[in-house]
Every structure is written in structure tokens, then in C-alpha cells.
Enzyme design. Structure first.
Site, PDB file in Angstrom:
ATOM      1  N   ASP A  11      30.423  15.531   2.993  1.00  0.00           N
ATOM      2  CA  ASP A  11      29.735  16.820   3.066  1.00  0.00           C
ATOM      3  C   ASP A  11      30.061  17.454   4.416  1.00  0.00           C
ATOM      4  O   ASP A  11      30.518  16.780   5.350  1.00  0.00           O
ATOM      5  CB  ASP A  11      28.215  16.625   2.934  1.00  0.00           C
ATOM      6  CG  ASP A  11      27.483  17.975   2.916  1.00  0.00           C
ATOM      7  OD1 ASP A  11      28.019  18.945   2.356  1.00  0.00           O
ATOM      8  OD2 ASP A  11      26.382  18.065   3.491  1.00  0.00           O
ATOM      9  N   CYS A 191      23.416  24.082  -2.892  1.00  0.00           N
ATOM     10  CA  CYS A 191      23.831  23.748  -1.529  1.00  0.00           C
ATOM     11  C   CYS A 191      23.098  22.472  -1.141  1.00  0.00           C
ATOM     12  O   CYS A 191      21.893  22.350  -1.383  1.00  0.00           O
ATOM     13  CB  CYS A 191      23.467  24.890  -0.584  1.00  0.00           C
ATOM     14  SG  CYS A 191      23.701  24.498   1.154  1.00  0.00           S
ATOM     15  N   HIS A 193      21.990  21.335   1.519  1.00  0.00           N
ATOM     16  CA  HIS A 193      20.868  21.455   2.454  1.00  0.00           C
ATOM     17  C   HIS A 193      19.546  21.853   1.798  1.00  0.00           C
ATOM     18  O   HIS A 193      18.486  21.649   2.361  1.00  0.00           O
ATOM     19  CB  HIS A 193      21.189  22.505   3.523  1.00  0.00           C
ATOM     20  CG  HIS A 193      22.042  21.986   4.638  1.00  0.00           C
ATOM     21  ND1 HIS A 193      23.296  21.476   4.417  1.00  0.00           N
ATOM     22  CD2 HIS A 193      21.828  21.908   5.973  1.00  0.00           C
ATOM     23  CE1 HIS A 193      23.813  21.101   5.573  1.00  0.00           C
ATOM     24  NE2 HIS A 193      22.947  21.356   6.531  1.00  0.00           N
TER      25      HIS A 193
HETATM   26  N1  DGL Z   1      27.194  21.468   2.531  1.00  0.00           N
HETATM   27  C1  DGL Z   1      27.235  22.872   2.253  1.00  0.00           C
HETATM   28  C2  DGL Z   1      27.095  23.131   0.776  1.00  0.00           C
HETATM   29  O1  DGL Z   1      26.631  22.292   0.012  1.00  0.00           O
HETATM   30  C3  DGL Z   1      26.122  23.611   2.983  1.00  0.00           C
HETATM   31  C4  DGL Z   1      26.236  23.718   4.450  1.00  0.00           C
HETATM   32  C5  DGL Z   1      27.442  24.488   4.946  1.00  0.00           C
HETATM   33  O2  DGL Z   1      27.463  25.737   4.905  1.00  0.00           O
HETATM   34  O3  DGL Z   1      28.349  23.820   5.367  1.00  0.00           O
HETATM   35  O4  DGL Z   1      27.460  24.189   0.329  1.00  0.00           O
END
Ligand code: DGL
Length: 272
Positions: A11, A191, A193
Site C-alpha cells: 500500500d 481507499c 485509509h
Molecule cells: N492507499 C491509497 C488508496 O487506497 C490511499 C492513500 C493515498 O492517497 O496514497 O487509494
């Protein structure tokens, strides 16, 4: 045949640890190597080419750590780089490895849950622009109407440990209103997060909107995938070991990462 390969999970930061948490819960027997590119988070505002380059570097790192199967747990990387990785990079450089994303499983579950065929998606700017969720939902059912909302502030809020509850709720309300007003009955948290904000999101959307959180579905999908692909499963080590790497060793990665993973983690520095 050597049964010594691990499952890699990648990630852009620590958000994917919530996806890993779900995977480990459903498939505890395997070895896992997690890589978070915290030094370069967020990916959600970066150009497409950069995301592709970062994803390739992450794959190189995880292949060097002996991962036979790699999950791009980042939606932004899944929507902007996965197809090219699967069609160009993997066949050329690592034809004996597999790379999977998180977006298609989430879209498939959402498509199967929606009754009124109106699905909302919250995600990063880049994921929304790619329209990948919309395409995948329509592949399952052409009648589905998808409504997307980019939520750039949410990654920042989560990264700083969402200290101010009032303003978090105000931001969430602002982002969710355009979707709830479209009468969606299913909402994809597109996402990594956002999983940690699920309770707050649920409070705003109410009981009638089903929330699709990748942390709960990817493990189950992976289980099915491994059943269907014994040739991959056979190569996986079953020593129940977890390793964590981050491109930037800040306190935050371990503190918030432990919160996302559900237990204390100790990360090592990764150079990509
Ligand atoms: N890991 C990213 C996603 O799932 C979110 C955080 C980012 O913008 O890097 O889209």
C-alpha cells in the site's frame, strides 16, 4: 516443489494494514510481507506514470523478499497501475509471480449487494478520475448507476490520527451528502485509509446504506482464489510469520499501523 513463498501486501502507506488484518484473519496459516510506501504517500494526488513506477518498485522489493503472490492493497495503485503491471511488467519480468488488486473484489461485492442499483464510491482523486470502480461495477451489471466522490482531505485526517472529531464529522458530511442525496443503497470505501472511519461514516449514512469495506472482503476473495489456483497455493509457506516494511520509519507508521492492523507491529526500513 518448494513451499517457501510469502504473500506480499503493498500500500502507499499504513492504510493497507487494515486489508492485511482481514486477510490474516481469514488465512492465518501463511507468511506475509507488508510494504508501505509512507515516504511517498499520498499516491492519490500523484500522476499516473509515477504511480506505475512506484508500484513496479514495490513489486521488485516484494519479489526480492520471496513473495510469490502480491496484493496491491492500494486502490489508487490498483486503479492506475494494476492492469499494466499484470499485462506488461509481470509477464516480462516475473512470469512465475502473480499480482492481484483490491478494486474488482470490492466492485463485485457492491454489485451483488445493491438492490436499487445505485452505488456510491468514495476514493482518492486519482481513483475517481480513472473511473475504474465505475467500469468494474458496470461489468457485473450494466444497469448500475455509480456515483463517485473524491475525498482528498480524508487521507490527511487519518494520517494525523484524526484528532478533531468535530471537524472530521463535518468533512465526512460534506463528502457524503452528494452521494446520499442520489439515494444510493451501497457505498464502497474505495481507499485503504477510510476503513478506520467506517463507524463515523455509518453514523452519517444510516442503517439503510450498506458499506463495503475492503478490510472485510479481500481475505475471503483470496481464499477462493487460492482454492481455484492450487499451483500457486502449493508454493506458499505456512509458517504464520508476518514482516512489516516501510519506506519511511516514522513513529506514526508503527502507532497508526498498529491501530490499523489491530495488534502491535514493528517495521523495518525498506529502500525501493
Ligand atoms: N492507499 C491509497 C488508496 O487506497 C490511499 C492513500 C493515498 O492517497 O496514497 O487509494
Amino acid at each position: 516443489m518448494l513451499r517457501n513463498k510469502s504473500i506480499g501486501i503493498f500500500d502507499s502507506g499504513f492504510g493497507g494494514l487494515s486489508v492485511m488484518r482481514g486477510i490474516v484473519k481469514d488465512l492465518p496459516e501463511y507468511n506475509y510481507v507488508y510494504l508501505g510506501d509512507s515516504a511517498r504517500v499520498p499516491y492519490g494526488t500523484k500522476p499516473r506514470e509515477a504511480i506505475y513506477r512506484f508500484a513496479k518498485q514495490a513489486i521488485n522489493f516484494l519479489v526480492n523478499k520471496n513473495c510469490g503472490l502480491i496484493i496491491l492493497a492500494c486502490n489508487t495503485a490498483s486503479s492506475e497501475a494494476l492492469r499494466r503491471i499484470q499485462q506488461e511488467y509481470i509477464p516480462k519480468c516475473y512470469s512465475d509471480r502473480k499480482v492481484l488488486g483490491v478494486l474488482i473484489p470490492a466492485a463485485e461485492i457492491a454489485a451483488s449487494k445493491t438492490k436499487n442499483k445505485r452505488v456510491g464510491i468514495i476514493a482518492t482523486e486519482r481513483t475517481v478520475e480513472s473511473e475504474a470502480f465505475v467500469r468494474e461495477l458496470r461489468k457485473v451489471n450494466q444497469e448500475i448507476k455509480a456515483f463517485q466522490k473524491a475525498c482528498p482531505l480524508l487521507v490527511k485526517i487519518v494520517e494525523i490520527g484524526e484528532q478533531d472529531e468535530k471537524s472530521t464529522n463535518a468533512v465526512l458530511k460534506k463528502y457524503l451528502k452528494p452521494l446520499t442525496s442520489k439515494k444510493i443503497d451501497t457505498l464502497i470505501l474505495g481507499c485503504t485509509h477510510y476503513g478506520i472511519l467506517e463507524k463515523k461514516i455509518r453514523k452519517i449514512t444510516g442503517k439503510n446504506i450498506k458499506i463495503i469495506s475492503e478490510s472485510k472482503i479481500i481475505g475471503k476473495k483470496l481464499k477462493k482464489y487460492l482454492k481455484k489456483h492450487p499451483e500457486i497455493e502449493k508454493k506458499l509457506s505456512k509458517k504464520r510469520k508476518n514482516f512489516f516494511y516501510s519506506t519511511d520509519l516514522t513513529k506514526n507508521f508503527e502507532i497508526l499501523g498498529s491501530k490499523f492492523f489491530g495488534e502491535k507491529i514493528k517495521a523495518k526500513k525498506a529502500d525501493l
